[in-house]
Design a protein around this motif. Structure first.
Motif, mmCIF file in Angstrom:
data_model
loop_
_atom_site.group_PDB
_atom_site.id
_atom_site.type_symbol
_atom_site.label_atom_id
_atom_site.label_comp_id
_atom_site.label_asym_id
_atom_site.label_seq_id
_atom_site.Cartn_x
_atom_site.Cartn_y
_atom_site.Cartn_z
ATOM 1 N N MET A 1 0.857 -1.179 0.000
ATOM 2 C CA MET A 1 0.000 0.000 0.000
ATOM 3 C C MET A 1 0.899 1.238 0.000
ATOM 4 S SD MET A 1 -2.634 1.110 3.034
ATOM 5 C CE MET A 1 -2.012 0.244 4.416
ATOM 6 N N HIS A 2 0.837 2.024 -1.068
ATOM 7 C CA HIS A 2 1.706 3.188 -1.155
ATOM 8 C C HIS A 2 1.224 4.343 -0.297
ATOM 9 C CE1 HIS A 2 -1.269 4.479 -4.104
ATOM 10 N NE2 HIS A 2 -0.743 5.680 -4.064
ATOM 11 N N GLU A 3 0.023 4.265 0.243
ATOM 12 C CA GLU A 3 -0.454 5.320 1.149
ATOM 13 C C GLU A 3 0.442 5.436 2.378
ATOM 14 O OE1 GLU A 3 -3.969 4.533 -1.432
ATOM 15 O OE2 GLU A 3 -2.469 3.260 -0.490
ATOM 16 N N MET A 4 1.014 4.324 2.831
ATOM 17 C CA MET A 4 1.915 4.386 3.986
ATOM 18 C C MET A 4 3.171 5.166 3.634
ATOM 19 S SD MET A 4 2.596 3.994 7.107
ATOM 20 C CE MET A 4 1.606 2.778 7.933
ATOM 21 N N SER A 5 3.731 4.950 2.450
ATOM 22 C CA SER A 5 4.928 5.713 2.077
ATOM 23 C C SER A 5 4.595 7.187 1.909
ATOM 24 C CB SER A 5 5.578 5.142 0.809
ATOM 25 O OG SER A 5 4.712 5.234 -0.293
ATOM 26 N N ILE A 6 3.400 7.500 1.437
ATOM 27 C CA ILE A 6 2.979 8.905 1.332
ATOM 28 C C ILE A 6 2.849 9.503 2.726
ATOM 29 C CG2 ILE A 6 1.081 10.434 0.664
ATOM 30 C CD1 ILE A 6 0.546 8.406 -1.659
ATOM 31 N N ALA A 7 2.211 8.792 3.631
ATOM 32 C CA ALA A 7 2.039 9.275 5.004
ATOM 33 C C ALA A 7 3.390 9.502 5.671
ATOM 34 C CB ALA A 7 1.201 8.291 5.814
ATOM 35 N N LEU A 8 4.315 8.571 5.486
ATOM 36 C CA LEU A 8 5.656 8.729 6.075
ATOM 37 C C LEU A 8 6.374 9.944 5.490
ATOM 38 C CD1 LEU A 8 6.716 4.978 6.166
ATOM 39 C CD2 LEU A 8 6.306 6.460 8.151
ATOM 40 N N ALA A 9 6.206 10.183 4.187
ATOM 41 C CA ALA A 9 6.833 11.350 3.550
ATOM 42 C C ALA A 9 6.241 12.643 4.096
ATOM 43 C CB ALA A 9 6.656 11.278 2.032
ATOM 44 N N VAL A 10 4.940 12.673 4.307
ATOM 45 C CA VAL A 10 4.289 13.859 4.874
ATOM 46 C C VAL A 10 4.814 14.115 6.272
ATOM 47 C CG1 VAL A 10 2.087 14.807 5.686
ATOM 48 C CG2 VAL A 10 2.225 13.716 3.438
ATOM 49 N N VAL A 11 4.861 13.081 7.097
ATOM 50 C CA VAL A 11 5.363 13.217 8.472
ATOM 51 C C VAL A 11 6.803 13.726 8.446
ATOM 52 C CG1 VAL A 11 5.990 11.955 10.577
ATOM 53 C CG2 VAL A 11 3.762 11.566 9.491
ATOM 54 N N ASP A 12 7.648 13.161 7.593
ATOM 55 C CA ASP A 12 9.047 13.597 7.507
ATOM 56 C C ASP A 12 9.144 15.072 7.133
ATOM 57 O OD1 ASP A 12 10.020 11.094 8.167
ATOM 58 O OD2 ASP A 12 10.518 10.530 6.094
ATOM 59 N N GLN A 13 8.373 15.495 6.129
ATOM 60 C CA GLN A 13 8.456 16.886 5.685
ATOM 61 C C GLN A 13 7.944 17.851 6.744
ATOM 62 O OE1 GLN A 13 7.140 17.857 1.791
ATOM 63 N NE2 GLN A 13 8.381 16.282 0.837
ATOM 64 N N VAL A 14 6.891 17.487 7.440
ATOM 65 C CA VAL A 14 6.370 18.357 8.494
ATOM 66 C C VAL A 14 7.356 18.426 9.659
ATOM 67 C CG1 VAL A 14 4.509 18.677 10.179
ATOM 68 C CG2 VAL A 14 3.967 18.066 7.813
ATOM 69 N N GLU A 15 7.957 17.293 10.011
ATOM 70 C CA GLU A 15 8.954 17.305 11.084
ATOM 71 C C GLU A 15 10.160 18.169 10.714
ATOM 72 O OE1 GLU A 15 8.739 13.451 13.864
ATOM 73 O OE2 GLU A 15 9.561 13.038 11.877
ATOM 74 N N GLU A 16 10.597 18.093 9.454
ATOM 75 C CA GLU A 16 11.715 18.933 8.999
ATOM 76 C C GLU A 16 11.360 20.409 9.097
ATOM 77 O OE1 GLU A 16 12.852 17.675 5.059
ATOM 78 O OE2 GLU A 16 13.271 15.636 5.741
ATOM 79 N N ALA A 17 10.161 20.774 8.682
ATOM 80 C CA ALA A 17 9.718 22.172 8.761
ATOM 81 C C ALA A 17 9.630 22.626 10.218
ATOM 82 C CB ALA A 17 8.373 22.346 8.071
ATOM 83 N N ALA A 18 9.136 21.762 11.078
ATOM 84 C CA ALA A 18 9.028 22.090 12.497
ATOM 85 C C ALA A 18 10.408 22.275 13.118
ATOM 86 C CB ALA A 18 8.249 21.003 13.231
ATOM 87 N N ALA A 19 11.366 21.461 12.733
ATOM 88 C CA ALA A 19 12.733 21.588 13.256
ATOM 89 C C ALA A 19 13.354 22.917 12.820
ATOM 90 C CB ALA A 19 13.589 20.414 12.784
ATOM 91 N N ARG A 20 13.100 23.319 11.563
ATOM 92 C CA ARG A 20 13.617 24.611 11.078
ATOM 93 C C ARG A 20 12.954 25.781 11.798
ATOM 94 N NH1 ARG A 20 13.194 21.971 6.116
ATOM 95 N NH2 ARG A 20 11.285 23.093 5.633
ATOM 96 N N ALA A 21 11.678 25.629 12.161
ATOM 97 C CA ALA A 21 10.952 26.713 12.825
ATOM 98 C C ALA A 21 11.371 26.859 14.293
ATOM 99 C CB ALA A 21 9.450 26.464 12.733
ATOM 100 N N LYS A 22 11.862 25.800 14.877
ATOM 101 C CA LYS A 22 12.302 25.760 16.282
ATOM 102 C C LYS A 22 11.135 25.993 17.246
ATOM 103 C CE LYS A 22 16.994 27.381 15.271
ATOM 104 N NZ LYS A 22 17.240 26.373 14.344
ATOM 105 N N ASP A 23 11.225 25.447 18.415
ATOM 106 C CA ASP A 23 10.247 25.613 19.491
ATOM 107 C C ASP A 23 8.851 25.085 19.184
ATOM 108 O OD1 ASP A 23 12.178 26.829 21.128
ATOM 109 O OD2 ASP A 23 11.724 28.811 20.289
ATOM 110 N N VAL A 24 8.690 24.251 18.170
ATOM 111 C CA VAL A 24 7.378 23.661 17.895
ATOM 112 C C VAL A 24 7.143 22.566 18.924
ATOM 113 C CG1 VAL A 24 5.994 22.365 16.238
ATOM 114 C CG2 VAL A 24 7.485 24.209 15.445
ATOM 115 N N THR A 25 5.989 22.643 19.579
ATOM 116 C CA THR A 25 5.699 21.658 20.623
ATOM 117 C C THR A 25 4.736 20.571 20.162
ATOM 118 O OG1 THR A 25 3.931 23.063 21.491
ATOM 119 C CG2 THR A 25 6.129 23.323 22.476
#
Length: 133
Positions: A1-25
């Motif tokens: 099921m490729h939906e899992m790889s899509i979900a993992l990619a979304v989570v990775d990209q959001v986590e990267e953006a949150a790390a760049r923004a700093k202080d995201v809780t």
């Protein structure tokens, strides 16, 4: 099921953006545009997203999906139409087969709502993600 790889990619990209923004809780919601021709099953994506978020900054985040209908345009006569599913790619006006697909393959993060330190929530701008990631 490729939906899992899509979900993992979304989570990775959001986590990267949150790390760049700093202080995201915490991440509260992620909004995706999903084209009807993208080959994504929304229920499977929602299920996969919940699993992919477990133990991350996104745990408990809401996934909001916006369906984008498929649209095409005939090159010779410029008629535009909704292609539907299964997609109708021959022009209903002139029967032409030279068509351009205008919409329906989208799969992109539109916005993310998160909480950070003492300030207001941020909505970072995100680039489209590749379905093939």
């Amino acid at each position: 099921m490729h939906e899992m790889s899509i979900a993992l990619a979304v989570v990775d990209q959001v986590e990267e953006a949150a790390a760049r923004a700093k202080d995201v809780t915490a991440v509260r919601s992620v909004r995706l545009q999903v084209g009807e021709l993208a080959g994504v099953v929304p229920d499977a994506l929602a299920f996969s997203f919940e699993l992919a978020c477990a133990g991350t900054l996104l745990e408990g985040a809401e996934l909001i999906t916006e369906a984008v209908p498929g649209r095409a345009r005939c090159t010779p006569c410029t008629h535009e139409w909704a292609v539907g599913m299964p997609p109708r790619l021959t022009c209903p006006a002139c029967g032409g087969t030279q068509t351009d697909l205008l919409a329906g393959r989208e799969l992109q993060i539109v916005d993310v709502h998160w909480e950070d330190g003492p300030g207001p929530a941020h909505t970072p701008t995100r680039e489209p993600i590749s379905e093939e990631r």
